[in-house]
Design a protein around this motif. Structure first.
Motif, mmCIF file in Angstrom:
data_model
loop_
_atom_site.group_PDB
_atom_site.id
_atom_site.type_symbol
_atom_site.label_atom_id
_atom_site.label_comp_id
_atom_site.label_asym_id
_atom_site.label_seq_id
_atom_site.Cartn_x
_atom_site.Cartn_y
_atom_site.Cartn_z
ATOM 1 N N GLY A 429 -25.134 45.689 -2.292
ATOM 2 C CA GLY A 429 -24.323 45.639 -3.502
ATOM 3 C C GLY A 429 -22.868 45.331 -3.164
ATOM 4 N N GLY A 430 -22.414 45.888 -2.051
ATOM 5 C CA GLY A 430 -21.040 45.631 -1.635
ATOM 6 C C GLY A 430 -20.814 44.161 -1.325
ATOM 7 N N VAL A 431 -21.747 43.594 -0.583
ATOM 8 C CA VAL A 431 -21.624 42.171 -0.254
ATOM 9 C C VAL A 431 -21.587 41.351 -1.542
ATOM 10 C CG1 VAL A 431 -22.766 40.236 0.860
ATOM 11 C CG2 VAL A 431 -22.771 42.470 1.956
ATOM 12 N N LEU A 432 -22.471 41.724 -2.441
ATOM 13 C CA LEU A 432 -22.538 41.007 -3.709
ATOM 14 C C LEU A 432 -21.233 41.160 -4.482
ATOM 15 C CD1 LEU A 432 -25.088 39.539 -4.495
ATOM 16 C CD2 LEU A 432 -25.715 41.437 -5.956
ATOM 17 N N GLY A 433 -20.723 42.361 -4.480
ATOM 18 C CA GLY A 433 -19.516 42.641 -5.239
ATOM 19 C C GLY A 433 -18.317 41.888 -4.698
ATOM 20 N N ARG A 434 -18.253 41.789 -3.407
ATOM 21 C CA ARG A 434 -17.084 41.127 -2.830
ATOM 22 C C ARG A 434 -17.132 39.631 -3.051
ATOM 23 N NH1 ARG A 434 -17.675 45.454 0.503
ATOM 24 N NH2 ARG A 434 -19.165 44.495 1.916
ATOM 25 N N ALA A 435 -18.317 39.129 -3.327
ATOM 26 C CA ALA A 435 -18.418 37.681 -3.520
ATOM 27 C C ALA A 435 -18.109 37.274 -4.950
ATOM 28 C CB ALA A 435 -19.817 37.208 -3.140
ATOM 29 N N LYS A 436 -17.733 38.193 -5.713
ATOM 30 C CA LYS A 436 -17.536 37.904 -7.132
ATOM 31 C C LYS A 436 -16.547 36.772 -7.362
ATOM 32 C CE LYS A 436 -15.655 39.520 -11.426
ATOM 33 N NZ LYS A 436 -16.351 38.592 -12.240
ATOM 34 N N CYS A 437 -16.857 35.998 -8.339
ATOM 35 C CA CYS A 437 -15.871 35.014 -8.759
ATOM 36 C C CYS A 437 -15.677 35.155 -10.256
ATOM 37 C CB CYS A 437 -16.317 33.606 -8.381
ATOM 38 S SG CYS A 437 -17.678 33.039 -9.375
ATOM 39 N N LYS A 438 -14.738 34.398 -10.741
ATOM 40 C CA LYS A 438 -14.267 34.638 -12.092
ATOM 41 C C LYS A 438 -15.362 34.472 -13.158
ATOM 42 C CE LYS A 438 -11.140 31.820 -13.992
ATOM 43 N NZ LYS A 438 -11.900 31.292 -15.067
ATOM 44 N N SER A 439 -16.110 33.429 -13.015
ATOM 45 C CA SER A 439 -17.050 33.143 -14.100
ATOM 46 C C SER A 439 -18.393 33.834 -13.914
ATOM 47 C CB SER A 439 -17.266 31.636 -14.207
ATOM 48 O OG SER A 439 -17.699 31.147 -12.969
ATOM 49 N N LEU A 440 -18.454 34.747 -13.005
ATOM 50 C CA LEU A 440 -19.717 35.439 -12.777
ATOM 51 C C LEU A 440 -19.823 36.640 -13.703
ATOM 52 C CD1 LEU A 440 -22.278 35.653 -11.098
ATOM 53 C CD2 LEU A 440 -20.998 36.915 -9.384
ATOM 54 N N LEU A 441 -20.894 36.652 -14.461
ATOM 55 C CA LEU A 441 -21.071 37.761 -15.403
ATOM 56 C C LEU A 441 -21.947 38.849 -14.794
ATOM 57 C CD1 LEU A 441 -20.606 38.817 -18.276
ATOM 58 C CD2 LEU A 441 -22.653 37.543 -18.980
ATOM 59 N N TYR A 442 -23.135 38.438 -14.363
ATOM 60 C CA TYR A 442 -24.040 39.375 -13.703
ATOM 61 C C TYR A 442 -24.469 38.772 -12.380
ATOM 62 C CZ TYR A 442 -24.769 41.555 -18.267
ATOM 63 O OH TYR A 442 -24.608 42.188 -19.467
ATOM 64 N N ALA A 443 -24.546 39.603 -11.386
ATOM 65 C CA ALA A 443 -25.144 39.164 -10.134
ATOM 66 C C ALA A 443 -26.345 40.066 -9.874
ATOM 67 C CB ALA A 443 -24.142 39.268 -9.000
ATOM 68 N N ILE A 444 -27.476 39.440 -9.704
ATOM 69 C CA ILE A 444 -28.712 40.224 -9.586
ATOM 70 C C ILE A 444 -29.464 39.789 -8.344
ATOM 71 C CG2 ILE A 444 -30.842 40.871 -10.759
ATOM 72 C CD1 ILE A 444 -29.536 39.769 -13.356
ATOM 73 N N LEU A 445 -29.887 40.752 -7.571
ATOM 74 C CA LEU A 445 -30.814 40.465 -6.488
ATOM 75 C C LEU A 445 -32.135 41.090 -6.876
ATOM 76 C CD1 LEU A 445 -29.126 41.017 -3.014
ATOM 77 C CD2 LEU A 445 -30.159 38.935 -3.902
ATOM 78 N N LEU A 446 -33.188 40.342 -6.729
ATOM 79 C CA LEU A 446 -34.459 40.883 -7.182
ATOM 80 C C LEU A 446 -35.618 40.220 -6.462
ATOM 81 C CD1 LEU A 446 -34.961 39.544 -10.840
ATOM 82 C CD2 LEU A 446 -33.607 38.444 -9.129
ATOM 83 N N THR A 447 -36.734 40.905 -6.463
ATOM 84 C CA THR A 447 -37.992 40.284 -6.073
ATOM 85 C C THR A 447 -38.649 39.863 -7.385
ATOM 86 O OG1 THR A 447 -39.462 42.173 -6.269
ATOM 87 C CG2 THR A 447 -38.121 42.075 -4.279
ATOM 88 N N PRO A 448 -39.733 39.133 -7.316
ATOM 89 C CA PRO A 448 -40.271 38.655 -8.596
ATOM 90 C C PRO A 448 -40.635 39.753 -9.597
ATOM 91 C CG PRO A 448 -41.170 37.366 -6.832
ATOM 92 C CD PRO A 448 -40.388 38.453 -6.182
ATOM 93 N N THR A 449 -40.808 40.986 -9.155
ATOM 94 C CA THR A 449 -41.065 42.020 -10.154
ATOM 95 C C THR A 449 -40.164 43.231 -10.018
ATOM 96 O OG1 THR A 449 -42.767 42.960 -8.741
ATOM 97 C CG2 THR A 449 -43.511 41.485 -10.499
ATOM 98 N N GLN A 450 -39.361 43.266 -8.989
ATOM 99 C CA GLN A 450 -38.588 44.483 -8.780
ATOM 100 C C GLN A 450 -37.111 44.164 -8.586
ATOM 101 O OE1 GLN A 450 -41.081 45.297 -5.482
ATOM 102 N NE2 GLN A 450 -41.898 47.173 -6.395
ATOM 103 N N LEU A 451 -36.312 45.067 -9.054
ATOM 104 C CA LEU A 451 -34.878 44.889 -8.978
ATOM 105 C C LEU A 451 -34.365 45.457 -7.655
ATOM 106 C CD1 LEU A 451 -32.435 43.966 -10.666
ATOM 107 C CD2 LEU A 451 -32.250 46.314 -11.479
ATOM 108 N N ILE A 452 -33.532 44.685 -6.974
ATOM 109 C CA ILE A 452 -32.923 45.211 -5.750
ATOM 110 C C ILE A 452 -31.563 45.809 -6.086
ATOM 111 C CG2 ILE A 452 -32.016 44.627 -3.481
ATOM 112 C CD1 ILE A 452 -34.179 42.409 -3.380
ATOM 113 N N THR A 453 -30.710 44.990 -6.643
ATOM 114 C CA THR A 453 -29.460 45.549 -7.131
ATOM 115 C C THR A 453 -28.890 44.632 -8.205
ATOM 116 O OG1 THR A 453 -27.344 46.504 -6.517
ATOM 117 C CG2 THR A 453 -27.954 44.470 -5.425
ATOM 118 N N LEU A 454 -28.054 45.196 -9.004
ATOM 119 C CA LEU A 454 -27.499 44.438 -10.121
ATOM 120 C C LEU A 454 -26.026 44.784 -10.241
ATOM 121 C CD1 LEU A 454 -29.138 44.176 -13.606
ATOM 122 C CD2 LEU A 454 -26.750 44.714 -13.439
#
Lengths: 682, 649
Positions: A429-454
């Motif tokens: 989640g930290g890696v994802l958070g630091r990569a944020k850019c302005k136009s990003l609303l949601y960043a989601i990591l997931l497997t086809p049926t399960q959520l990893i982080t959002l």
């Protein structure tokens, strides 16, 4: 959101009422011009500037088009594939843009390739999916035209549209025009369909190829081809279907081509058709068929007519038809004007559950069209044939139907999380958070049926039902696995009036990254975010462990035996506060398909009984020959536990309490207890 | 519950239906909700095979009744819709026709009683009106339609019962039409006569109970002595009259009295009528003898009191969830209600029939309890009219009163001869009603030669029967079998007729049975219902003990029991369902093969395991006790008698 894309100088409003236009011509023109536009599309950025880029239907198809990874096994002889392949091969293999037309990822080559491809197609017999792709990419003449500077085509287009549909223009917003055009066009096909797909495909193909070469010439040709173009209902269906590998091969062997719907050919007069355990029908309030889970919806229009008549009879009496019970069968009606949705089921699911499922199907349609657009269309013409607009997304309705049978998340209205250590999840989640850019609303990591982080903005959480649509998007099509995709999506609970845009890319096996932006031009930005994240994850070695957990997660994540509770067979635990659930892998005795189904049905029954609107329950103990089950609902959680059939009540109670303790202890790896917001990383 | 709003904009503020019972809905004002009960919209009988052309279409309609008078067009529209729905459902469900249709405001129910003949009714759902404060601060009235308060299981049972009653009184609809060479008028007239006074009185609020849905037969469990006595009595009558008839008229060896049924007040004691018709014949007999509602009436009155109470303290399910452990509720707060001082006997009969109600065993007198004449003079009186006007009471062709302790009457009844056959034959039922509450009914096929004699001289036959019965003295019986029973001495008392003796025994058994039930129900926190699918035996202790503490059966509890029954119906492999309602009542359904036990345990602090103990106690008490082993004994199925005895796990 919708306003973000408002800057377009849309020249052509093509969406005309077919009755006013020479329908086939108009449609052909539309497709022609758009294909021309797309083929000549210079750069993704330019395309991105034009707001009404992506007709929704082109979403899946386009993914296909550039998802060349999935095609190696496809016969090389397929002209479409050939022309596609070069472009993708030249480029780094992993990056394929989903909307080639607008975002044409490798602009120049792409254009050329398309042009070539088209030429070949005209001579090709096996052109079904090529046709599909092309037509899918078409449909946004507006973007194309300014960029392209192809005045002839544009003029043609505008002329038609302006004469045809003044009024439509006015209400039209940029976002919808492309779609409308498409819809109108495909309506022509549908309206005058004849089932010969061959004729249809050639008919619709030719114009495209011509268009890329010479619009003027193409116009002439068009007259000749006109009737054929108009007959291409099957092909139009194909065309907007997502084809992945297996479907590709079907195309060749089968006239229907494209995505081959299961039982699509089934004759509705046979017992086999009526005997399916669960039918879904979607029709417009004017009685036009839109979707049928089995069989060809256009052939069962008489049934649709009956449904429509029954519904309106009740409506005339200021009542509304909700459910018919006949023996094992339940007929459940959901009236979402201008759509009617009907489930015919003998699965034992309750009226409420079936209606919820219809609601999900409705959301799926909204996610393709937006509610605003659909309402507008039907205000214009209440007997509009929506198949044209949602064409190509039937596969997602199909997959949703399947998913709702097998995945408890729908009935629980909760999301399943990938079981993994909290530390890893936080770091990712930290890696994802630091990569944020302005136009990003949601960043989601997931497997086809399960959520990893959002990751989300602090003020905007994501509704589970929207997430279910996203999961369905991933499980509905395998093409995303091989490409970077960029697709518009409306998340109805977030905002049913406008589109968001989703960047989809698998960063490892079973690990998908989904970035949602309100800005349709942000593909490259998103791609950059992904790059950053992937690098970040790789650097710390997290990517491979993610992959491991994802692999484990697709099997189930953990076993009932991991809990150390004797006799425990399976359970579902939903945290009501987190709207998430977890469950162990289905192990013996639930390995056979029928046993799985039975267990899930049993869960569904328990769930329904406990949440019955007028008579909810706190606790439900149910024992049968097959298992002993306990359902327990509090304000904080819901727990459904399955034990063997001979377990005593006191043991069930004891074990359930133990299980609850175990879950509490493991909760932070089973669930995402605090989903981080972007603000945290600022 | 569906809500629709009277104000156009209210839909936005109407409660979000999904998944969140505790979700914040618009704040309800405190104004008491205005409640309307579900009512009958219309009831009709139609057959689409009649009137195939547009002009003759109206002939499809055989009977139609509604509260409001409507045009024939409206009627035809309704049955047109009904047929449309049925035909649509048939596409997917060819073998099981449409049962019911739910709409926001109505419920349509269907029963194809005979091929082509449909009983169909529409019920307007009950509503509550609530004033809610919308998001914009305005108050609006929202009407909620109470779909869940009307249970399909009950409605289906109601239609089946209605048809069953019709058939036993008049025969099959098709038979009637055939008998008149295709003319449907006589059928229409019969339907009207039968349903008119009855249908409009259907109360869909009060009838939402498990008892109605199961529609079982209340048996009188007999002791062995009682059983043998009844058996002997029946045999003697059949021998006497059967032989007489066959000797005098014919060489036919078969008894002219082909079937019999013995009832006690409104309880079935014994019969040999086939299972399919048993229930309807029993009801009809009870109806004709005037005991109809002997217990049901009381139940209704109890319910009424309950309703009144319920309105005061409305008991709401599901608005808030208690966030506490299910396994140990409110231990610190034991229930404070005091146990009733007496077991809840079934209230004494309030039927305006001449039958005395049971007050004590010893006080029973069976002779001349209500004799109007001593000399066997005949007078034709109508039988005691049932106090409840809610049932049809087709009157017999001839009614004869014999006055020494009982009266007999002859009524036509229709039931079948062969198992699983659709055919029913008309029978004459000779109903002998004894003052004790015991009724002996014998049936003669109408088409037999003996029936003719019966028809010609009903008085004589009745008198003969009466005389025979009253003179059937003790010495006709073989020596008492065992005097082990508590009533042994009474049984051999020589001064009484067999009939009297049997009555005495039966009454005794009845009281024993009630006392047993009472001792169970003594625990006023437990209510139960037993049902045996095999012989349709039902035994209920569900009503509240008015005024004596204990739990009131709220309609929610009744509906919860129905939910469990529905589970059992839908899931043949389910054998137990135990549920805890938000108000902490335990609702239990247990099934052992053909037997079903339903229980409500309202001990709020009990745990699942404790409830299990209660269930075990009840089942072992019930199924092990000798007295009740003949639960629903009927001679035709001795296996059921045996079947009820084994102890349960």
């Amino acid at each position: 959101m919708s306003s973000s894309g408002g800057s377009s100088s849309s020249p052509g409003h093509h969406a005309g009422s077919p009755s006013q236009l020479a329908a086939p011509v108009a449609s052909a023109l539309a497709s022609a011009s758009s294909s021309a536009a797309s083929s000549t599309f210079p750069s993704p950025i330019q395309s991105a500037t034009s707001p009404r880029l992506m007709p929704s239907k082109s979403r899946p198809t386009t993914a296909l088009v550039f998802g060349q990874q999935s095609q190696p096994h496809a016969p090389e002889s397929l002209p479409g594939d050939e022309f596609m392949l070069p472009s993708s091969r030249e480029q780094s293999s992993k990056t394929h843009l989903i909307h080639p037309v607008r975002h044409a990822p490798r602009p120049r080559q792409g254009v050329n390739a398309v042009g070539l491809g088209l030429d070949q197609d005209t001579t090709s017999e096996t052109s079904e999916d090529v046709d599909g792709r092309l037509t899918d990419t078409e449909g946004d003449p507006r973007e194309g035209t300014p960029v392209l500077g192809r005045p002839t085509v544009v003029d043609e287009n505008t002329a038609h549209s302006s004469t045809a549909l003044e009024s439509l223009k006015e209400i039209e917003e940029h976002d919808h025009e492309g779609r409308l055009n498409r819809g109108m066009e495909s309506r022509h096909h549908a309206g005058e369909q004849d089932q010969s797909s061959e004729a249809g495909s050639t008919g619709s193909l030719d114009p495209h190829s011509e268009a890329t070469l010479d619009p003027a010439l193409f116009r002439d040709k068009l007259k000749i081809l006109e009737p054929k173009a108009a007959t291409s209902r099957p092909s139009s269906r194909l065309r907007r279907t997502v084809s992945n590998k297996s479907y590709d091969s079907d195309d060749i062997s089968n006239n229907h081509g494209g995505y081959q719907k299961h039982y699509g050919d089934e004759d509705h007069t046979t017992g086999a058709w009526t005997a399916h355990r669960k039918h879904f029908f979607i029709l417009s309030s004017a009685g036009k068929p839109i979707y049928a889970r089995y069989g060809d919806e256009s052939r069962i229009s008489s049934y649709m007519g009956v449904i429509q008549a029954l519904i309106s009879f009740f409506a005339d009496n200021e009542d509304s038809l909700r459910c018919i019970n006949a023996g094992q069968h339940k007929f459940v009606f959901l009236i979402k004007s201008p759509l009617y949705l009907v489930a015919v089921s003998r699965t034992g699911e309750s009226e409420t559950q079936l209606r919820d499922q219809l609601g999900y199907l409705y959301s799926q349609i909204i996610s393709v069209l937006t509610h605003a657009q659909m309402t507008r269309i039907f205000e214009q013409r209440n007997n509009f044939d929506l198949r044209g607009l949602i064409g190509g997304t039937e596969i997602f309705l199909d997959s949703l139907g399947k998913l709702m049978n097998s995945y408890p998340g729908f009935m629980l209205s909760a999301i399943q999380c990938l079981t993994m250590p909290k530390e890893l999840r936080d770091k990712v989640g930290g890696v994802l958070g630091r990569a944020k850019c302005k136009s990003l609303l949601y960043a989601i990591l997931l497997t086809p049926t399960q959520l990893i982080t959002l990751l989300r903005p602090r003020t905007h959480s994501l509704h589970p039902s929207d997430l279910h649509l996203i999961f369905n998007l991933l499980s509905g099509s395998t093409t995303f696995e091989s490409s970077e995709s960029w697709t518009p999506i409306c998340l109805p609970k977030f905002n049913n009036k406008s589109f968001l845009h989703a960047y989809i890319c698998y960063i490892a096996k079973n690990v998908c990254m989904l970035l949602i932006s309100p800005d349709k031009d942000s593909f490259f930005e998103m791609s950059q975010v992904k790059q950053t994240v992937v690098e970040g994850l790789e650097a710390s070695g997290m990517l491979s462990s993610l992959e491991d957990y994802a692999a484990a997660g697709t099997r189930g994540g953990f076993n009932a035996s991991d809990t150390g509770i004797p006799g425990l067979r399976h359970f579902l635990y939903k945290s009501r506060t987190h709207v998430q659930f977890t469950m162990p892998e289905l192990t013996d005795p639930y390995t056979s398909l029928s046993a799985k189904k039975r267990l899930l049905r049993q869960y569904k029954h328990m769930n329904e009984r406990m949440h019955r609107k007028s008579r909810p329950l706190k606790l439900l103990f149910h024992s049968s020959e097959h298992e002993t089950m306990l359902g327990w609902v509090t304000s904080a959680f819901e727990l459904y536990v399955a034990f063997g059939p001979l377990v005593s009540k006191s043991a069930v109670v004891l074990m359930s309490n133990k299980l609850l303790k175990w879950i509490r202890k493991q909760e932070d790896s089973l669930l995402i207890l605090n989903s981080p917001s972007f603000e945290k990383f600022k | 519950m569906y809500s629709s709003s009277s104000a156009a904009s209210a839909s936005a503020s109407s409660p979000n239906p999904a998944n969140a019972p505790a979700a914040a809905s618009p704040s309800s004002s405190n104004a008491g909700p205005a409640v309307t009960p579900p009512t009958l919209g219309y009831f009709c009988v139609y057959n689409p095979d009649f009137g195939p052309t547009d002009e003759t279409q109206h002939e499809q309609l055989l009977y139609y009744v509604a509260r409001k008078t409507v045009s024939i067009d409206a009627k035809m529209r309704n049955i047109g819709l009904a047929q449309g729905l049925v035909n649509f459902a048939r596409i997917f469900s060819p073998n099981a026709p449409c049962d019911n249709v739910h709409s926001q405001k109505n419920r349509l129910v269907f029963l194809e009683a005979e091929p082509g003949y449909w009983l169909h009714m529409s019920i307007e759902l009950g509503t509550t009106k609530r004033t809610v404060k919308g998001a914009d601060g305005k108050h609006r009235t929202i009407t909620e339609y109470l779909d869940h308060e009307v249970h399909d299981t009950v409605l289906a049972a109601l239609l089946k019962q209605a048809y069953g009653m019709f058939r036993v009184a008049h025969g099959t609809m098709d038979g009637i039409v055939q008998a008149h060479e295709g003319n449907t008028r006589p059928l229409q007239r019969l339907l009207e006569e039968f349903f008119e006074p009855w249908v409009l009185g259907w109360d869909f609020e009060r009838s939402m109970t498990l008892e109605v849905a199961l529609d079982g037969i209340s048996y009188l469990p007999l002791s062995r002595t009682g059983y043998l006595g009844v058996d002997r009595l029946v045999k003697s009558v059949r021998e006497k009259f059967g032989r007489d008839a066959s000797e005098s008229e014919d060489k036919d060896k078969a008894s002219m009295l082909t079937h019999y049924m013995v009832t006690f007040e409104d309880l079935l004691v014994s019969t040999d009528i086939r299972d399919e018709d048993m229930k309807a014949v029993w009801k009809q007999v009870v109806n004709l003898t005037g005991y109809e509602g002997a217990s049901a009436m009381a139940a209704w009155e109890r319910k009424e009191e309950e309703e009144a109470k319920k309105r005061k303290s409305t008991f709401k399910f599901g608005k808030s969830w208690s966030n506490s452990s299910i396994f140990g509720f409110y231990r610190s707060n034991p229930s404070t209600t005091t146990p009733p001082s007496t077991p809840p006997f079934r209230p004494i009969s309030r039927v305006s029939s001449p039958a005395p109600s049971i007050r004590s065993v010893d006080g029973v007198t069976t002779t001349n309890n209500h004799s109007t004449n001593n000399g066997g003079t005949l007078s034709t009186l109508s039988l005691g009219a049932p106090a409840s006007g809610s049932s049809p009471r087709p009157s017999g062709d001839s009614e004869v009163i014999l006055t020494t302790g009982g009266k007999a009457s002859v009524n036509p009844l229709w039931f079948g001869e062969f198992i699983a056959s659709e055919d029913v034959d008309e029978h004459f039922g000779i109903l002998y009603k004894h003052g004790s509450g015991l009724n002996l009914s014998f049936f003669v096929p109408v088409h037999s030669a003996e029936a003719q004699r019966l028809l010609d001289e009903p008085e004589q036959f009745s008198r003969e029967l009466e005389e025979f019965l009253s003179q059937l003295l003790e010495d006709h019986l073989p020596a008492p079998l065992e005097s082990t029973g508590p009533d042994g001495p009474n049984f051999v008392a020589p001064s009484r007729s067999v009939l009297e003796e049997v009555s005495r025994q039966v009454i005794k058994d009845a009281i024993t049975a009630r006392t047993l039930g009472g001792s169970l129900a003594n625990d006023k926190e437990i209510r139960f219902l037993y049902f045996n699918k095999m012989n349709l035996a039902i035994k209920a202790q569900l009503g509240s003990t008015t005024g004596k503490g204990g739990i009131n059966m709220s309609s929610d509890m009744a509906l919860s029991l129905l939910d469990i029954k529905q589970d059992f119906d839908r899931m043949p492999d389910a054998n137990e369902v135990t549920a805890r309602s938000p108000s902490n009542h335990w609702i239990v359904g247990k099934r052992f093969d053909d037997r079903e036990v339903y229980m409500i345990v309202s001990r709020k602090d009990s745990t699942l395991v404790e409830v299990e103990d209660e269930v075990r106690k009840l089942t072992s008490l019930y199924f092990n006790i000798n007295n009740l082993s003949s639960f629903g004994s009927h001679s035709a199925s001795p296996s059921t008698v045996a079947g009820t005895t084994p102890s349960l796990p």
